[in-house]
Design a protein around this motif. Sequence first.
Motif, PDB file in Angstrom:
ATOM      1  N   TYR A 105       0.837  -1.203   0.000  1.00 11.44           N
ATOM      2  CA  TYR A 105       0.000   0.000   0.000  1.00 11.44           C
ATOM      3  C   TYR A 105       0.866   1.245   0.000  1.00 11.44           C
ATOM      4  N   GLU A 107       1.390   4.196   2.224  1.00  5.25           N
ATOM      5  CA  GLU A 107       1.076   4.512   3.618  1.00  5.25           C
ATOM      6  C   GLU A 107       0.395   5.871   3.767  1.00  5.25           C
ATOM      7  N   GLU A 110      -3.386   4.866   2.874  1.00  3.83           N
ATOM      8  CA  GLU A 110      -3.482   3.438   3.168  1.00  3.83           C
ATOM      9  C   GLU A 110      -4.883   2.860   2.953  1.00  3.83           C
ATOM     10  N   ARG A 114      -4.069   0.407  -2.395  1.00  7.42           N
ATOM     11  CA  ARG A 114      -3.661  -0.905  -1.917  1.00  7.42           C
ATOM     12  C   ARG A 114      -3.519  -1.867  -3.102  1.00  7.42           C
TER      13      ARG A 114
END
Length: 120
Positions: A105, A107, A110, A114
């Motif tokens: 992913y 961050e 998030e 993904r």
Amino acid sequence: MLCLHGAPKRALIFVSAGFSLLAFASLAVDAKDPMTYEMTLKGQAFTPAELKVPAGEPFIIKLKNENDAPAEFESREMKFEKVVAGHSEILTRVKALPGGEFEFYDEYHEDEARGTVVSE
């Protein structure tokens, strides 16, 4: 002790060097470069969102970030975390995985950005 001089000594050195080169060449032939998989991050979506890789073999992910903002490409399961600046690329080396599915992913996004690596 055997003492060689002149032509026999040069021949022995030549033959020894030849065997050494053959040994190193056979090691180089056996070594296999890891496969590289290309991926793009645009908006909050990875393309492709799923990578299929062979189980038990290391590989490389080449990620191109087409956004203006940086992204943090991360996977706890595959044990990597890298920041990729906007409009740039990174290479991420991934160790050999057992069979299964592994998430990655961005961050910074998030919940939206993904993807999955499927190792089979």
